[in-house]
Scaffold this motif. Structure first.
Motif, PDB file in Angstrom:
ATOM      1  N   GLU A 432       0.721  -1.219  -0.133  1.00 19.08           N
ATOM      2  CA  GLU A 432       0.026  -0.030  -0.090  1.00 19.08           C
ATOM      3  C   GLU A 432       0.821   1.390   0.042  1.00 19.08           C
ATOM      4  O   GLU A 432       0.515   2.253  -0.616  1.00 19.08           O
ATOM      5  CB  GLU A 432      -0.763   0.175   1.318  1.00 19.08           C
ATOM      6  CG  GLU A 432      -2.072   1.291   1.263  1.00 19.08           C
ATOM      7  CD  GLU A 432      -2.774   1.147   0.009  1.00 19.08           C
ATOM      8  OE1 GLU A 432      -3.462   2.247  -0.427  1.00 19.08           O
ATOM      9  OE2 GLU A 432      -3.054   0.039  -0.522  1.00 19.08           O
ATOM     10  N   LYS A 435       2.519   1.648  -3.445  1.00 20.35           N
ATOM     11  CA  LYS A 435       1.698   2.202  -4.409  1.00 20.35           C
ATOM     12  C   LYS A 435       1.214   3.697  -4.305  1.00 20.35           C
ATOM     13  O   LYS A 435       1.280   4.420  -4.948  1.00 20.35           O
ATOM     14  CB  LYS A 435       0.097   1.390  -4.216  1.00 20.35           C
ATOM     15  CG  LYS A 435      -0.743   2.001  -5.233  1.00 20.35           C
ATOM     16  CD  LYS A 435      -2.342   0.891  -5.044  1.00 20.35           C
ATOM     17  CE  LYS A 435      -2.888   1.636  -3.854  1.00 20.35           C
ATOM     18  NZ  LYS A 435      -4.185   0.911  -3.856  1.00 20.35           N
ATOM     19  N   ARG A 436       1.000   4.098  -2.931  1.00 22.92           N
ATOM     20  CA  ARG A 436       0.754   5.691  -2.741  1.00 22.92           C
ATOM     21  C   ARG A 436       2.058   6.439  -2.989  1.00 22.92           C
ATOM     22  O   ARG A 436       1.832   7.666  -3.717  1.00 22.92           O
ATOM     23  CB  ARG A 436       0.352   5.672  -1.345  1.00 22.92           C
ATOM     24  CG  ARG A 436      -0.904   4.993  -0.835  1.00 22.92           C
ATOM     25  CD  ARG A 436      -1.308   5.314   0.419  1.00 22.92           C
ATOM     26  NE  ARG A 436      -2.783   4.777   0.772  1.00 22.92           N
ATOM     27  CZ  ARG A 436      -3.523   5.185   1.817  1.00 22.92           C
ATOM     28  NH1 ARG A 436      -3.306   6.357   2.332  1.00 22.92           N
ATOM     29  NH2 ARG A 436      -4.752   4.505   1.915  1.00 22.92           N
ATOM     30  N   ASN A 438       4.355   5.967  -5.208  1.00 22.35           N
ATOM     31  CA  ASN A 438       4.696   5.814  -6.549  1.00 22.35           C
ATOM     32  C   ASN A 438       3.478   6.695  -7.316  1.00 22.35           C
ATOM     33  O   ASN A 438       3.774   7.316  -8.276  1.00 22.35           O
ATOM     34  CB  ASN A 438       4.483   4.412  -7.328  1.00 22.35           C
ATOM     35  CG  ASN A 438       5.387   3.632  -6.949  1.00 22.35           C
ATOM     36  OD1 ASN A 438       6.566   4.212  -6.796  1.00 22.35           O
ATOM     37  ND2 ASN A 438       5.340   2.332  -6.969  1.00 22.35           N
ATOM     38  N   HIS A 439       2.569   7.002  -6.623  1.00 22.76           N
ATOM     39  CA  HIS A 439       1.538   7.833  -7.221  1.00 22.76           C
ATOM     40  C   HIS A 439       1.544   9.415  -6.647  1.00 22.76           C
ATOM     41  O   HIS A 439       0.877  10.456  -7.208  1.00 22.76           O
ATOM     42  CB  HIS A 439       0.068   7.459  -6.760  1.00 22.76           C
ATOM     43  CG  HIS A 439      -0.133   6.246  -7.523  1.00 22.76           C
ATOM     44  ND1 HIS A 439      -1.278   5.256  -7.183  1.00 22.76           N
ATOM     45  CD2 HIS A 439       0.200   5.613  -8.753  1.00 22.76           C
ATOM     46  CE1 HIS A 439      -1.271   4.272  -8.077  1.00 22.76           C
ATOM     47  NE2 HIS A 439      -0.360   4.422  -8.838  1.00 22.76           N
TER      48      HIS A 439
END
Length: 440
Positions: A432, A435-436, A438-439
């Motif tokens: 998680e 993912k965060r 990377n965004h």
């Protein structure tokens, strides 16, 4: 009522007696200077890898004979500056005053002559000289060192110089220039020395006392004298470049042509001889123009084609340079060159309660192993204090682990930009966060 003045003085004296100061000329390297050291080493290692240099480390303590034979008994380093002593076994030992002799000793001892030539090595570490301490010149100092052993081509000299030049350029230093000369070889140098001695014969009495001594031990070192009265005499001295043999002349010409190709700014300096006996042919220094000191040598070196043989090996051609770390950092500070900020933490791990603190340590290691840039503040317990620190650190996310979350197998993620927070299963924390991040 205050203590009597005499008692106060006695207390201060006792405190003063307890304070143990470092050895004169040996300084601590504090955390606020770490960014300068890291930046210098980053570019040094970048160019070392690019040109195929491999790391080598030699002992900080060597047999005194290594430096006496390698550097020269009449050199200033051996005669005045070495930290030497006799150990309990009766061996004469010396803290290394320079890199090259030890590296060549290792080259011979470990049979590196049998490796594909040339052998290209670089080093970083402390050296020791008993000089008068001053800014940028300490008794314990550090150098980045490059050596190419086993090749006679002029391109090697140029590569060594240009590599050091590029490192200093990448650091943002301005007004640097290469001083370069050729001091010939065992064939042509003796003839020049005699011409030089003949020139000084009628001028000897006007030389400083140090130069009068150098005339007997190492005449070329007179050229290196900085005293004004000697400089006046030397301005009319014959130049060694006019007395080079064909081989040395052609070698030096090609070195300069290579430097021209890579647009290195250099100055032909007929007085540059360097202070170590092992140099042959090309010698060079990289100077920084300084408003107060005039010129500061940030790096120096040259070719030393006779040293391997002098230390017991076979005839082997070699060339090297050393960069003075403290001197370079001093100039970076003087020029107010801003160092890039280190990558800040992306995630702050907040823990609440003893049980959470125990579990947090394992989770933090898991995040580190998965290349998530995390930090912690175990010494704080209040969530308000920890969130305040998160704001000051400007992290992107905080993860919060309390006793309830430990028992439930969950953890809370808070986006510090939006303020939105979410409870997730602890097993999903790493994917998680990745993912965060990377965004974000």
């Amino acid at each position: 009522m205050g203590r009597p003045k005499k008692i106060k003085q006695e207390v201060k004296q006792k405190i003063k007696q307890k304070l143990i100061l470092p050895v004169r000329g040996m300084e601590d390297i504090l955390s606020q200077d770490e960014k300068y050291w890291d930046y210098l080493l980053f570019f040094s290692e970048k160019y070392a890898r690019a040109f195929g240099f491999k790391k080598i480390e030699t002992p900080v303590l060597e047999r005194t004979e290594l430096f006496v034979r390698g550097i020269g008994v009449n050199s200033d380093i051996v005669s005045k500056e070495m930290f030497s002593f006799q150990d309990r076994g009766g061996d004469n030992l010396t803290l290394r005053p320079e890199w090259t002799a030890g590296i060549i000793r290792a080259y011979i001892q470990h049979g590196m002559l049998n490796l594909p030539q040339p052998v290209k090595v670089y080093s970083f570490g402390p050296l020791f000289r008993h000089e008068r301490p001053q800014a940028g010149r300490w008794r314990q100092f550090h150098q980045v060192n490059f050596e190419v052993i086993g090749n006679r081509q002029p391109v090697i000299d140029a590569q060594i110089v240009s590599c050091a030049w590029k490192i200093l350029q990448k650091l943002g230093l301005k007004n640097i220039e290469v001083q370069i000369n050729s001091i010939g070889c065992g064939i042509c140098r003796p003839a020049y020395v005699q011409v030089f001695l003949d020139f000084l014969a009628k001028r000897r009495l006007r030389l400083c006392d140090d130069c009068k001594k150098r005339l007997k031990k190492n005449p070329l070192r007179v050229l290196d004298c900085k005293r004004e009265k000697c400089q006046i005499i030397l301005s009319e001295a014959p130049q060694i470049i006019d007395h080079l043999c064909d081989n040395c002349h052609q070698h030096f010409k090609q070195v300069l042509e290579y430097l021209d190709e890579v647009e290195i700014v250099y100055n032909l300096n007929p007085k540059l001889v360097r202070g170590l006996d092992y140099y042959t042919k090309t010698v060079f220094e990289i100077w920084q123009k300084d408003d107060i000191k005039g010129k500061v040598a940030l790096g120096s070196g040259g070719r030393y084609d006779d040293l391997v043989e002098l230390l017991g090996g076979k005839k082997t051609y070699a060339c090297g340079i050393a960069l003075g770390v403290e001197r370079i950092i001093e100039q970076i500070k003087k020029q107010n060159i801003l160092m890039p900020e280190k990558r800040k933490a992306d995630v702050l791990f907040i823990q609440l309660g003893e049980l959470a603190k125990k579990k947090a340590l394992k989770h933090i290691y898991d995040l580190i192993e998965n290349d998530i840039n995390v930090c912690e503040i175990f010494h704080k317990d209040s969530i308000k204090t920890q969130l305040g620190i998160a704001n000051s650190l400007k992290v992107k996310f905080v993860v919060i682990l309390g006793q309830k979350e430990v028992l439930d197998g969950t953890i809370l993620i808070r986006d510090m930009t939006t303020g939105v927070q979410e409870i997730i299963n602890i097993e999903k924390l790493i994917p998680e966060l990745k993912k965060r991040l990377n965004h974000s």
